[in-house]
Enzyme design. Structure first.
Site, short mmCIF file in Angstrom:
data_model
loop_
_atom_site.label_atom_id
_atom_site.label_comp_id
_atom_site.label_asym_id
_atom_site.label_seq_id
_atom_site.Cartn_x
_atom_site.Cartn_y
_atom_site.Cartn_z
N GLY A 16 0.93 -0.81 0.35
CA GLY A 16 -0.21 0.18 0.21
C GLY A 16 0.99 1.43 -0.03
O GLY A 16 1.58 1.11 -0.01
N VAL A 21 3.26 -5.99 2.90
CA VAL A 21 3.47 -6.44 3.97
C VAL A 21 3.82 -7.54 3.34
O VAL A 21 4.09 -8.21 2.33
CB VAL A 21 1.96 -7.14 4.48
CG1 VAL A 21 1.94 -8.46 5.46
CG2 VAL A 21 0.94 -6.15 4.65
N LYS A 36 5.09 -6.00 8.63
CA LYS A 36 4.61 -5.07 7.70
C LYS A 36 5.34 -3.99 8.05
O LYS A 36 5.33 -3.07 9.35
CB LYS A 36 2.93 -4.61 8.14
CG LYS A 36 2.34 -2.97 8.12
CD LYS A 36 1.17 -2.74 8.86
CE LYS A 36 0.73 -1.55 7.11
NZ LYS A 36 -0.46 -0.92 8.31
N ASP A 127 -10.21 3.37 10.40
CA ASP A 127 -10.04 1.77 8.92
C ASP A 127 -11.24 0.81 8.04
O ASP A 127 -9.88 0.35 7.67
CB ASP A 127 -8.65 2.47 8.01
CG ASP A 127 -8.45 3.07 6.61
OD1 ASP A 127 -9.63 3.02 6.11
OD2 ASP A 127 -7.40 2.25 6.33
#
Length: 803
Positions: A16, A21, A36, A127
């Protein structure tokens, strides 16, 4: 292979804007993890906040939350180490939507359950979206990626964060974090799962944000019949733009969905799907209670040890010792007249109790006590007490009806656990339990008469039996026991039952029918119905009517003895009083306790004065504490001496020694290491206390002098045979002499005690005991002298074994 610190990077799982990850392997703990790694270029403030939020999430413990193991900077890169969940995300299911309504609701109930735990700890996700909901191999949802999580109390966290399609209006305005933000996202996802259509989606994320800020989102069309008006109302309320009109918490929305899953009361038999939903609903309500997870884990641990033949006595003893209240209750129980005389004196260790009473007997006692210990509630204590004693009476009767048969011990639990669902309902759902009793009572003698199974199904959605079996499955109870828990229905067989398993079920039913009769019938009206019941069950019990009556009298006496040892007080006006001996019955002190005593111990049981309970091991006053500790050490020495005379089992004696030290001094753990002649190393063998499974193999003391430098502290103490107490292991002069293997968790401690076992001036073993905090172990001369006696008993046990 690429590495990052100690982690071996195997393949990229996702990428992202903020992080990458990786699937990675942690060789230190030999497990795969999700790593991560934050993308480069972030400022120090961002890194600090990211790691701080990761550490906050690492403190969350819930089966629906993906655990964060570590949050640290490794080789200059900010890293979060996650539990690896093998499974996909919610996204593929969203593409397959619409899902069956129950499946969709069940998924979101799991997410909301996890959020309840996070919100209780003050953490808001902020989120939530389908890609942040993982599905494990069993299809259960696991919430992950609290990357922009914030604390409810953190006003500085106010900012516009989140994914536009799932962001709440107040989050879109940059308001401080609040649990209702997560509720909004869950409602959006549920609407999409039910409809198969996106609620707020646009190629331009700014248009998504504008829509959520200025328009009331509406539910898409949903399958007719699958989604009723009530479910639409629940989802729509979660999507309301005004946060004050929305569900006030994740718990409130979860409970509303659970009620929808349970559905309205129906007279027809529920389908297997609805029964499963009802069971899940009840299980979730029980898990929401603070004591149920602990309750379940206690029984599951004891049962797991029972299924493991390897060092079963040591394992069972250690599991019981983890619960101080259970330990003291159990020792009080085995020190009643019947057990104490069988042991020849006071029983002060669980190991000794197992040796004298038998493994199955102590297991049965422990499971029964766990049930009792957890089921304490002032609001409906009397009804709980009655239900519990009724179950114990059934167990007592089953043992009596077996007439010394080999399966008598299992029948005790079988008869008791046939009532598990009823007992759980009385504890966790008292209002529903009262409804069931009212339905049964009001229908007695009328055309509207209903059985308890029918009544419980109407009220709960499933029967008491199905509830008990569902919980038993979670506890890991063995199949033979759960098979016995299924109460046979219909008329008692007119012919003898050949199958042992089927006969056990009928025998436990006979015990429960008899217990019900004793509880619900005035004593002066009992003779005729008891005779009829005995005649009806004659083919199963293989006992004449008089023998059944005698079994009831004996079971009453034993139940009274058990109640006294458990400190259960039965009020004179209580229904449970009918289960106790009548005024003209013989005194119960001469009887043998029903749960767990073997035949040899029963023959030895005679009437003696009830002993005092084992002394409490902790006291506020230091002088009193030391006196109690010395008293317990002395009692243990006497008991171990008796055991050494009676038995050549050196392992049992050593376990008793460790347990005596552990309980008397209130230590964190005690470990025994023995000499490996081939490697000339003292190697941890077994122990008791916290984290013992990991601590035992870590304890290794090489006895050979190193090629360079001085031997470490442990080796020096053992080679010289000097009893040593290290009050503060962090002192520089001590820390530099500690071996490297000792510096790792879980063995590392603030203070510890070393008692070498010497034979012919050479070390053959070591008793190691510790506490987490420096200065936490204080020993008087009296205590130290008694500890040395215990250490010498261990050496003597070796000599006896060698001879």
């Amino acid at each position: 292979m690429k590495t990052l610190g100690r982690f071996e990077l195997q393949r990229e799982l996702g990428r992202g804007a903020q992080a990458v990850v990786w699937l990675a392997h942690d060789p230190r703990l030999d497990r795969d993890v999700a790593l991560k790694v934050m993308a480069p270029g972030a400022g120090q403030a961002t890194v600090d906040q990211w790691l701080q939020e990761g550490r906050a999430v690492s403190r969350l413990s819930h089966p629906g939350i993906v655990q964060v193991f570590e949050a640290d900077v490794i080789e200059g890169k900010p890293v979060l180490v996650f539990e690896l969940v093998n499974g996909g995300t919610l996204l593929p299911l969203l593409r397959q939507a619409p899902l069956p309504a129950r499946r969709a609701v069940d998924l979101m109930v799991g997410v909301l359950d996890a959020l309840v735990a996070a919100h209780a700890a003050g953490v808001v996700h902020r989120d939530l979206k389908p890609s942040n909901i993982l599905l494990d191999p069993q299809g259960r949802p696991r919430v992950t990626d609290f990357g922009i999580a914030a604390r409810v109390t953190d006003a500085k966290a106010a900012a516009i964060v989140g994914t536009p399609s799932y962001i709440s209006p107040e989050a879109g305005r940059g308001e401080p974090p609040h649990p209702r933000m997560d509720v909004f996202a869950v409602a959006i996802m549920l609407a999409e799962l039910l409809s198969g259509r996106r609620v707020n989606h646009d190629a331009d994320p700014m248009r998504c944000l504008h829509r959520v800020l200025n328009e009331d989102l509406t539910l898409p069309d949903m399958p007719v019949g699958e989604v009723d008006d009530e479910l639409r109302r629940i989802v729509q309320r979660g999507m309301i733009r005004d946060p004050e009109a929305r569900w006030p918490s994740a718990a409130a929305m979860r409970d509303a969905l659970l009620e929808w899953l349970q559905g309205p009361e129906v007279e027809t038999a529920p389908s297997s799907e609805s029964r499963a939903a009802a069971l899940e609903f009840l299980m979730r309500r029980m898990r929401a209670k603070a004591d149920f997870p602990g309750f379940s884990s206690s029984i599951a641990r004891i049962q797991r040890v029972t299924q493991n033949d390897k060092e079963s006595v040591s394992g069972l003893s250690n599991e019981i010792l983890k619960d101080v209240a259970l330990t003291n209750k159990l020792l009080r129980l085995v020190n009643t007249a019947q057990f104490r005389h069988a042991g020849g004196g006071t029983i002060s260790t669980i190991s000794r109790a197992v040796a004298l009473i038998g493994f199955a007997g102590v297991r049965n006692l422990a499971l029964s006590l766990v049930l009792l210990e957890r089921m304490q509630d002032r609001g409906h204590a009397e009804q709980l007490k009655t239900e519990f004693l009724r179950g114990l009476m059934a167990g007592s009767l089953a043992r009596e009806f077996c007439a010394g048969a080999r399966d008598g011990e299992e029948m005790i639990l079988g008869a008791l656990f046939q009532n598990l669902g009823r007992l759980l309902c009385a504890f966790y759902f008292p209002e529903e339990a009262q409804q069931v009793r009212r339905l049964v009572r009001d229908g007695v003698g009328t055309r509207a008469a209903v059985t308890e199974t029918t009544a419980s199904t109407r009220v709960l959605g499933i029967s008491f039996e199905e509830l008990g079996l569902g919980v038993a499955k979670q506890w890991g109870l063995p199949e033979p026991l759960t098979a016995v828990m299924r109460r046979p229905v219909g008329e008692v067989p007119a012919k003898a039952v050949e199958s042992q398993a089927e006969r056990q079920r009928w025998l436990c039913r006979a015990a429960n029918d008899t217990a019900d009769l004793l509880l619900n019938t005035p004593p002066d009206q009992l003779e005729a119905p008891l005779a009829r019941l005995a005649e009806a069950h004659a083919r199963i019990l293989k006992l004449p009517v008089r023998a059944v009556q005698a079994a009831c009298d004996e079971a009453r006496k034993r139940l009274a003895s058990l109640a006294e040892a458990m400190e259960i007080r039965v009020e004179r006006r209580s229904m449970a009083k009918r289960l106790m001996p009548t005024a003209d019955a013989p005194a119960f002190e001469t009887s043998t306790l029903v749960l767990g005593i073997d035949d040899a111990a029963m023959e030895l049981a005679t009437s003696v004065l009830p002993p005092e309970a084992p002394p409490p091991l902790l006291a506020d006053d230091p002088a009193e504490r030391r006196a109690k500790a010395a008293q317990h050490l002395a009692a243990g020495i006497q008991e171990i001496t008796d055991a050494m005379v009676e038995s050549q089992d050196v392992g049992a004696v050593l376990r008793m020694i460790l347990e005596t030290i552990y309980r008397a001094l209130g230590l964190r753990r005690v470990v025994l290491a023995l000499k490996d002649m081939r490697t000339q190393t003292l190697v941890g063998r077994f122990g008791v206390g916290e984290g013992i499974d990991q601590a035992v193999p870590q304890l290794r003391v090489p006895l050979r002098s190193p090629a360079q430098g001085l031997p470490d502290l442990f080796a020096t103490v053992c080679l010289k045979g000097v009893d040593t107490l290290i009050s503060d292991a962090s002192q520089p002069n001590i820390a530099q002499r500690l071996p490297t293997w000792y510096a790792r968790a879980p063995l590392q401690a603030g203070c510890f005690l070393l008692l070498p076992l010497m034979h012919k001036n050479a070390p053959v073993g070591l008793i190691y005991a510790d506490q987490a905090d420096p200065g936490a172990i204080h020993l008087s001369e009296r205590e130290l002298s008694l500890l040395r006696t215990l250490r010498n008993q261990a050496v003597m046990a070796f000599r006896q074994n060698a001879g």
